[in-house]
Structure formats: structure tokens, C-alpha cells
Enzyme design. Structure first.
Site, PDB file in Angstrom:
ATOM      1  N   SER A 129      21.812 -28.064  40.058  1.00  0.00           N
ATOM      2  CA  SER A 129      21.332 -26.964  40.814  1.00  0.00           C
ATOM      3  C   SER A 129      20.707 -26.543  41.869  1.00  0.00           C
ATOM      4  O   SER A 129      20.524 -25.919  42.119  1.00  0.00           O
ATOM      5  CB  SER A 129      20.529 -25.766  39.483  1.00  0.00           C
ATOM      6  N   LYS A 153      13.343 -25.631  40.075  1.00  0.00           N
ATOM      7  CA  LYS A 153      13.917 -24.455  41.336  1.00  0.00           C
ATOM      8  C   LYS A 153      13.147 -24.145  42.248  1.00  0.00           C
ATOM      9  O   LYS A 153      12.093 -24.305  42.342  1.00  0.00           O
ATOM     10  CB  LYS A 153      14.515 -23.019  40.456  1.00  0.00           C
TER      11      LYS A 153
END
Length: 276
Positions: A42, A117
Site C-alpha cells: 500500500s 500510511k
């Protein structure tokens, strides 16, 4: 006549040594640095599957999330079981504010797993995606073409996942490509993002980040479960301040194989690599 020194039970002494070692390791991990393996794609191409890094837990101060969770076989101890008395008021001890663009490990607000993230939206910001372009407070971020990101289509990491490709169906061992752009945030932070294709998450409504919360996205935009997705469907949603664990600044070690012991899969060019 020399007297003999008393010696304790060797089993008891061994147990004491192990307990003290675990206690010291636990304190070190709670206060200073937490090891973190990258399990998914990701955050490509900033972080690759198999990258290993230490997260700086001193960067934003301490909360209940700073305590480690322990899951080994039948042992399942959550951070709240250890530091639950600090949970609930969304504050931190010796707290400092994160900066837009920081790469942060945080605890998922619902399933309590550790996620990594990039911080895109600060408290009070509005965030929206239009045709895949991030709009912060109504202004699109700067983008410039950065070629393509190419990798081999094969099983990756201990989970054996395969990459998604923009260039269609790719056979085993073929070249899997994604478009790459350089994204620059309002504060000047710049990094690469990847695109796989057009999908629903490229166009969103307007997210207004609540006070005391943050909005996160993965750099591999079409392959990231992040704040664009509500928690009710498994997404991240807005992340409370107290759920931040620490900031990632550098890759320490990297392996493209299923195990770090497979030395022939080590990525020497990523050792001690600084992160954008």
C-alpha cells in the site's frame, strides 16, 4: 580455608534473566523505537513489501497506543490491557503535532491493528479526490510525471501476495508496471505516488477532518485501505491523535523473499534508505 560461593538454582536464575531481558526490551519498545515489517504494497514505491524499519515513538509523545501489543500463540495481550488507563481522552504525554506528509504507524481505531500510511489531512482540513488528484482545502496538490514503477510479477513477502499491474494481465515473471507521479503537499513535502487505473476511490466526496483527528492515505493510491474508506466497511476513517504510534524515517533492512534469512533476496540498495 576458602569458603565456597553460594549459587542459586540455575533454573530460577535463567527465568530471572529472561524476565529482566523481556522487561528491558518492553521498556525500550514502549518508550523509544518499535520494529515494523512492511507486509503489503500500500505504500509502494516509498516502502516495499519486506522492508524493515524502526518507528520513532518519541516523535509525537506517548499515549496508550505506545504500549506494545503481544500476540504469540495463545498469548494475546492488547496495548489497552497494559496502558488502558491512558485511553479515552485523545491526549498524549509530552505530545507534539505531526507534520503533513509524515509516514506514521498508527493503531486502527476499530480492529486495533498497526497500520502505516502517509499523513495527508490535518485537523480542520477538507480533503477530496477528483480524478485521482488530492484537493486540500479546495486546492489541488502539485503533480508531475515521474515515469513508471516496474517490478516482477511474482509472489511477494511472507504473505505471498501478487502486485496489481496497470499494464494489464502479466504472466509469472513478467514486468508489472504502474504510472508514477511526484506529489507535493502545501508544506513542500514531496514523494512518489502510483496509479493502477481508474476506480471509485479516485473520486470522493469532501472529507472534513475533525479536531484531534487525522486523514491518512497510502502512496500506492489504488491499492490502499485508508481514510478514504469508512471504518464501517473495514476502512481506516479518521484516526484519533492518541492512536498515533510513531514516525518512520528510514528503512533499516529489506528482503524481497519470504524470510529475512534468504540472504540472496536482500535488497542491499535499500539498507538505511532515507524515506521521503
Amino acid at each position: 580455608m576458602a569458603s565456597e560461593a553460594k549459587t542459586g538454582n540455575p533454573i530460577i536464575e535463567t527465568i530471572k534473566t529472561v524476565v529482566f531481558a523481556l522487561l528491558i526490551a518492553g521498556i525500550f519498545r514502549t518508550l523509544f523505537f518499535q520494529p515494523f515489517w512492511i507486509p503489503s504494497g500500500s505504500m509502494k514505491d516509498t516502502l516495499l513489501i519486506g522492508d524493515f524499519l524502526f518507528v520513532n515513538k518519541m516523535a509525537y509523545g506517548y499515549s496508550y497506543a505506545s504500549c506494545p501489543s503481544i500476540a504469540i500463540g495463545p498469548i494475546d495481550i492488547d496495548a489497552r490491557d497494559i496502558c488502558g488507563f491512558l485511553d479515552g481522552d485523545n491526549s498524549r504525554l509530552f505530545g507534539s503535532e505531526p507534520e503533513r506528509g509524515d509516514i506514521i504507524v498508527f493503531r486502527h481505531p476499530v480492529n486495533h491493528k498497526d497500520f502505516i500510511k502517509r499523513l495527508i489531512g490535518l485537523p480542520g482540513d477538507t480533503v477530496q479526490l477528483i480524478d485521482g488528484v488530492v484537493q486540500i482545502n479546495g486546492t489541488p496538490v502539485e503533480l508531475e510525471d515521474a515515469g513508471s514503477f516496474d517490478e516482477i510479477y511474482e509472489l511477494q513477502g511472507s504473505m505471498g501476495s501478487r502486485p496489481r499491474c496497470e499494464n494489464g494481465v502479466v504472466g509469472e515473471g513478467g514486468t508489472c508496471s504502474k504510472s508514477r507521479q511526484r506529489e507535493t503537499l502545501p508544506n513542500g513535502r514531496s514523494y512518489n505516488i502510483l496509479n493502477i487505473g481508474d476506480q471509485r476511490s479516485d473520486d470522493t466526496g469532501v472529507f472534513t477532518v475533525p479536531e484531534g483527528h487525522y486523514f491518512f492515505m497510502g502512496d500506492n493510491r489504488d491499492n490502499s485501505t485508508d481514510s478514504r474508506y469508512p471504518q464501517t466497511v473495514g476502512g481506516v476513517g479518521f484516526v484519533p491523535y492518541e492512536n498515533l504510534i510513531g514516525r518512520a524515517g528510514r528503512v533499516i533492512f529489506s528482503s524481497a523473499g519470504k524470510s529475512m534469512l534468504y540472504f540472496w533476496t536482500w535488497r542491499g540498495d535499500r539498507f538505511f534508505k532515507r524515506l521521503d
